[in-house]
Design an enzyme around this catalytic site. Structure first.
Site, mmCIF file in Angstrom:
data_model
loop_
_atom_site.group_PDB
_atom_site.id
_atom_site.type_symbol
_atom_site.label_atom_id
_atom_site.label_comp_id
_atom_site.label_asym_id
_atom_site.label_seq_id
_atom_site.Cartn_x
_atom_site.Cartn_y
_atom_site.Cartn_z
ATOM 1 N N ARG A 283 -3.745 -13.929 -28.038
ATOM 2 C CA ARG A 283 -4.258 -15.258 -27.733
ATOM 3 C C ARG A 283 -5.670 -15.480 -28.263
ATOM 4 N NH1 ARG A 283 -5.201 -15.081 -21.170
ATOM 5 N NH2 ARG A 283 -6.808 -16.669 -21.523
ATOM 6 N N ARG B 43 -7.333 -16.405 -7.214
ATOM 7 C CA ARG B 43 -6.575 -15.369 -7.924
ATOM 8 C C ARG B 43 -7.268 -14.024 -7.741
ATOM 9 N NH1 ARG B 43 -5.704 -15.668 -14.296
ATOM 10 N NH2 ARG B 43 -7.894 -15.093 -14.381
ATOM 11 N N CYS C 13 -1.549 -23.446 -14.575
ATOM 12 C CA CYS C 13 -3.011 -23.374 -14.576
ATOM 13 C C CYS C 13 -3.568 -22.868 -15.903
ATOM 14 C CB CYS C 13 -3.510 -22.504 -13.424
ATOM 15 S SG CYS C 13 -2.978 -20.792 -13.551
ATOM 16 N N GLU D 51 3.152 -15.104 -15.972
ATOM 17 C CA GLU D 51 2.490 -14.981 -17.278
ATOM 18 C C GLU D 51 3.277 -14.064 -18.200
ATOM 19 O OE1 GLU D 51 -2.043 -15.062 -16.647
ATOM 20 O OE2 GLU D 51 -1.323 -13.570 -15.224
ATOM 21 N N HIS E 138 -16.653 -19.664 -26.865
ATOM 22 C CA HIS E 138 -17.840 -20.317 -26.324
ATOM 23 C C HIS E 138 -18.077 -21.676 -26.970
ATOM 24 C CE1 HIS E 138 -19.655 -16.378 -24.772
ATOM 25 N NE2 HIS E 138 -19.336 -17.149 -23.759
ATOM 26 N N ASP F 161 -1.362 -16.675 -21.207
ATOM 27 C CA ASP F 161 -0.745 -15.363 -21.371
ATOM 28 C C ASP F 161 0.755 -15.471 -21.602
ATOM 29 O OD1 ASP F 161 -2.680 -13.291 -21.381
ATOM 30 O OD2 ASP F 161 -3.183 -13.848 -19.328
HETATM 31 C C1 PEP Z 1 -3.305 -17.921 -18.251
HETATM 32 O O1 PEP Z 1 -3.012 -16.824 -18.735
HETATM 33 O O2 PEP Z 1 -2.806 -18.990 -18.616
HETATM 34 C C2 PEP Z 1 -4.311 -18.004 -17.174
HETATM 35 C C3 PEP Z 1 -4.535 -19.131 -16.536
HETATM 36 O O3 PEP Z 1 -5.032 -16.883 -16.918
HETATM 37 P P1 PEP Z 1 -6.257 -16.394 -17.858
HETATM 38 O O4 PEP Z 1 -6.476 -17.457 -18.907
HETATM 39 O O5 PEP Z 1 -7.412 -16.200 -16.969
HETATM 40 O O6 PEP Z 1 -5.705 -15.124 -18.419
HETATM 41 MG MG MG Z 2 -3.681 -15.032 -17.731
#
Ligand code: PEP
Ligand code: MG
Length: 561
Positions: free
Chosen positions: A456, A334, A493, A422, A196, A446
């Site tokens: 992560r 998505r 993304c 991912e 955040h 991911d």
């Molecule tokens: C990612 O894993 O890079 C992704 C865009 O999806 P999220 O961050 O929502 O897991």
């Molecule tokens: Mg992801």
């Protein structure tokens, strides 16, 4: 890589994970002390318990009202976070837990603390995004206890001169209330790029670095230069040089904010620059950026607080808002990425020993195909109502068979299917997956987590989950090559697309679109417009030849900066 070192000029340099670019210089300030929770084992007399209950309820409601008032004064993500915290101070489960303890004779402040511990233990067990809420709930506890004890509200002091704020981690309520003219830099020893603190600092435009080692030892009042672009903090810097660096960063920010698209390299190689959003409000805000469309609509984030599955009509209404905001433009929706750090009560089930490797993303549909069908029906209905043709992709695909089944379900509804890459297995077999789908979108957050076997959300492992890791870039390169061979688009993304220098590397690797938070779009577009496709390719080749993220950054910086 975090840690401290001494430079040639005897300045001490600390290192962390850069999350919001910009340079801030000023004396260090720290948040005010949290109230000590009185260790009170006394049992309240039967007759006084009613009054004690009232003290707790009044304090919780005062804190909630105060946060709601601040939410009304704030905008965007800051306002949303403050509203969520205001709601948390009135959470029925938490209030009931404290009331039960008070009814059994516990003093109000101890009951507030004990009820909070019950809930934080639960959040920590679930892990991921839920664990991030621990900071929020502990902050609510401290505010409520301060109110019960009649001591000042804890939080960030208002400095007399522009200052840089150092903290372990900041409660969202503190970050959201920051005045960017007085707090010009922010550094935390905890937190990750998706915390955040990072999200709000980005919205407020405050240079920010997270996961900095050695921050605790720095005394208040120490002059410090915080560079949110490089992740470096220089303590006791040369004043003239510090002032010059701040001015240069400001000039750079002014230049960048002039960029208005469309995305292309200096020699005209077009690259779609798109926005990541989570709802209609986010999509409308993204319209004010130079985004060409939406590259990632994280639908699961619309339903985090739902106990029951939204109906097809409800879903169509919500998705329609995003499609409407970008009418006539590309929008990639998505399907639900429920599970792990984003559990949905209606889609995920009980405890898993290892949720990041458990039933999340498309694996939900393996358990219950109906959830996926109803969501696709909702997207198809929204597309029909708004006259748009969204692209639809599934998260967490691991095999070509999963991609084939998903693509068939999407096509059946007249929509264009794609999948996210991912999981390393999917990257390695991208050519087979591309036999079934029309596009790929690489989720580098991911992909880095699973390639490096590093959570992560862990600040200690931030250096491993860095998307500059050459192993991650090699998987991106392999996927992009498969896309080029099949003549199908491959976007990125994940957060990697929000890093201007890395975005150029991605383009050099053959990525056709970049999707990032709205606040990062101008930075990415402006940087890309200054380099040629050949330079991007040269930088990509150089990064792939290195053996560490630090070496990759340095090699690319030498070519593109
Ligand atoms: C990612 O894993 O890079 C992704 C865009 O999806 P999220 O961050 O929502 O897991
Ligand atoms: Mg992801």
């Amino acid at each position: 890589m975090t840690g401290s070192l001494r430079s040639d000029t005897q300045e001490t340099v600390l290192r962390g994970t850069p999350v919001v670019p910009g340079v801030g210089y000023g004396p260090v300030i720290r948040p005010g002390r949290r109230p000590d929770v009185p260790i009170d084992t006394s049992v309240i007399d039967d007759t006084a318990r009613g009054a004690e209950l009232e003290r707790f309820r009044t304090a919780a409601s005062t804190v909630s009202t105060r946060l709601r008032g601040r939410a009304e004064l704030a905008t965007g993500a800051a306002s949303e976070v403050l509203s969520a915290n205001a709601a948390m101070a009135q959470d029925r489960g938490w209030i009931r837990a404290a009331e039960k303890l008070i009814a059994a004779g516990s003093p109000a402040s101890s009951a507030t603390d004990a009820a909070t511990e019950q809930f934080t233990a639960m959040f920590e067990k679930v892990g991921g995004l839920m664990a991030e809420r621990v900071t929020d709930l502990r902050d609510i506890r401290d505010r409520v206890i301060a109110e019960i004890l009649g001591v000042p509200e804890p939080g960030v002091p208002v400095p007399a001169v522009p200052s840089v704020l150092f903290a372990d981690d900041l409660a969202p309520a503190d970050t959201a209330g920051l005045d960017a003219t007085l707090v010009v830099g922010l550094a935390t020893s905890l937190g990750g790029p998706t915390s955040h603190t990072a999200i709000i600092a980005r919205q407020l435009g405050i240079a920010c670095i997270v996961a900095v080692a050695g921050l605790d030892d720095i005394a208040e009042g120490t002059p410090a230069l915080v560079d949110g672009g490089t992740g470096l903090i220089v303590l006791q810097p040369d004043t003239t040089s510090a002032v010059e660096q701040v001015a240069a960063a400001k000039a750079e920010l002014d230049r960048v904010s002039q960029w208005s698209g469309p995305g292309a390299t200096a020699d005209g190689h077009a690259v779609d620059i798109l926005a990541n959003v989570q709802d209609g409000a986010g999509a409308r805000a993204a319209r004010n950026s130079a985004a060409d469309g939406i590259g990632l609509f994280r639908t699961e984030l619309c339903f985090l607080d739902r106990d029951t599955e939204p109906t097809v009509d409800e879903q169509a209404e919500i998705y329609g808002q995003v499609l409407e905001a970008f009418e006539g433009h590309k929008v990639v929706v998505r399907t639900l990425d429920a599970g792990s750090d984003k559990p949905l009560r209606f889609a995920n089930h009980a405890d898993e020993a290892n949720p990041a490797l458990g039933i999340r993303g498309i694996r939900i549909a393996e358990q219950d195909r109906g959830i996926l069908y109803r969501q696709l029906d909702g997207i198809a209905a929204a597309a029909k109502a708004t006259g748009s043709s969204p692209w639809v992709m599934a998260p967490m695909i691991a095999t070509a068979a999963e991609a084939a089944a998903f693509a068939a379900d999407v096509r059946e509804r007249g929509l264009k299917p794609g999948v996210m890459i991912e999981v390393p297995a999917a990257a390695l077999l991208a050519e087979h997956i591309l036999e079934h789908v029309d596009f790929l979108s690489i989720g580098t957050n991911d992909l880095a987590q699973y390639t490096m076997a590093a959570d992560r959300m862990s600040s200690q492992l931030a250096a491993l989950t860095d998307p500059w890791q050459p192993a991650v870039l090699a998987l991106v390169a392999h996927t992009a090559k498969a896309g080029a061979a099949a003549g199908k688009p491959v976007g990125v993304c994940g957060e990697a697309a929000a890093d201007p220098l890395l975005a150029c590397v991605l383009v050099g690797l053959g990525i056709t679109s970049l999707s990032a938070a709205s606040a990062a779009i101008a930075h990415v577009g402006a940087k890309l417009s200054t380099v040629t496709l050949d330079q991007c390719k040269e930088a990509a080749g150089a990064a792939l030849r290195t053996d560490s993220s630090t070496a990759a950054r340095a090699a690319v910086g030498a070519i593109l900066n």
